[in-house]
Design a protein around this motif. Structure first.
Motif, short mmCIF file in Angstrom:
data_model
loop_
_atom_site.label_atom_id
_atom_site.label_comp_id
_atom_site.label_asym_id
_atom_site.label_seq_id
_atom_site.Cartn_x
_atom_site.Cartn_y
_atom_site.Cartn_z
N GLY A 1 0.81 -1.86 0.00
CA GLY A 1 -0.43 -0.15 0.01
C GLY A 1 0.92 1.46 0.06
O GLY A 1 0.54 2.08 -0.17
N ILE A 2 1.17 1.58 0.69
CA ILE A 2 2.93 2.80 0.88
C ILE A 2 3.43 3.14 -0.78
O ILE A 2 3.35 3.90 -1.17
N PHE A 3 3.47 1.38 -1.20
CA PHE A 3 4.35 1.70 -2.50
C PHE A 3 3.50 2.50 -3.43
O PHE A 3 3.53 2.97 -5.28
N TRP B 1 10.86 4.58 -2.59
CA TRP B 1 12.30 4.25 -1.67
C TRP B 1 10.79 5.16 0.00
O TRP B 1 10.25 5.60 -0.03
N LEU B 2 11.15 3.76 1.21
CA LEU B 2 11.03 4.33 2.45
C LEU B 2 11.56 5.52 2.97
O LEU B 2 12.86 5.72 3.30
N SER B 3 10.73 6.42 3.51
CA SER B 3 11.45 7.42 4.22
C SER B 3 11.47 7.02 5.70
O SER B 3 10.71 6.22 6.10
N GLN C 1 6.35 3.89 10.10
CA GLN C 1 4.50 3.49 10.23
C GLN C 1 3.81 2.17 10.11
O GLN C 1 2.91 2.06 9.41
N ALA C 2 4.86 1.86 8.68
CA ALA C 2 4.26 0.79 8.06
C ALA C 2 4.12 -0.44 8.46
O ALA C 2 4.32 -0.84 9.49
#
Length: 227
Positions: free
Chosen positions: A203-205, A216-218, A224-225
């Protein structure tokens, strides 16, 4: 070189999932839990450890995805040390856990691939099982015919495994975003005839893709992931 099995690539993995195969995924957290460690989202649980180890060997008709470490991943420095988990792995086909991680497999960040992913719910009745709205949320599945949302504990969900499984029941298709608990659920739901897909961080991506943001993940994403 340390033995680590070849992994069937991300596109072929996703094609098989779209065609009806269920998928259970292992990342660094699941590997660590196989050794008896706790991780941020899940405290060590002996029964969960046993299931995670067993599924790597036998998973019925559910596909098992592991990190595609031998690929040209830009995160080789992170994933390389995880080759030490090779004694846990069996001589069987493994599929790619990177299907939901374009930060580790940037070649999947294409419109065609995202269209393939969205076909998992577009026009479908789906059950979404997750521990927070930080991975997939019902709003992300707006093209679905209907979404039944099973909200679960954000952390240590395995303690409520039986109750969560009872709430899920036997829908036609279940999308799972619940850390190591989802890995086990995918296998158990598949055995009940459910098309169960462990999609973790997807979902994040997906939201980054729709917003045209880098894959990329901050720091905020990582804190929060849902795994």
């Amino acid at each position: 070189m340390t033995y680590y099995p070849d992994v069937i690539g991300e596109l072929e993995t996703m094609r098989q999932v779209v065609a009806g195969a269920s998928l259970a995924r292992y990342g660094d957290g699941e590997f660590k839990m196989c050794e008896g460690s706790s991780i941020k989202s899940q405290v060590h649980h002996p029964a969960l450890q046993r299931r995670l180890r067993a599924i790597l060997v036998e998973s019925g008709s559910c596909l098992v995805g592991i990190p595609n470490i031998r690929s040209n991943t830009p995160k080789a420095d992170f994933w390389g040390p995880h080759m030490r988990f090779h004694p846990l792995l069996w001589y069987r086909p493994y599929y790619s856990a990177f299907v939901s991680r374009p930060d580790s497999a940037p070649w999947i960040d294409t419109p065609a691939y995202w269209d393939l992913v969205e076909s998992l719910w577009k026009g479908q009745d789906v059950t979404l099982v997750g521990g927070s709205h930080k991975s997939l949320a019902p709003a992300d599945l707006a093209s679905a015919s209907s979404v039944t949302h099973i909200l679960c504990p954000k952390q240590h969900a395995y303690a409520e495994y039986d109750a969560i499984m009872a709430r899920i029941g036997t829908p036609k298709r279940a999308i799972l975003c619940l850390g190591p608990t989802a890995t086990v659920m995918a296998v158990d739901l598949c055995a009940k005839g459910v098309h169960a897909i462990d999609l973790g961080h997807l979902g994040i991506f997906l939201r980054k893709h729709r917003a045209g943001l880098p894959m990329w993940l901050s720091k905020d994403d990582k804190s929060q992931a849902t795994l």
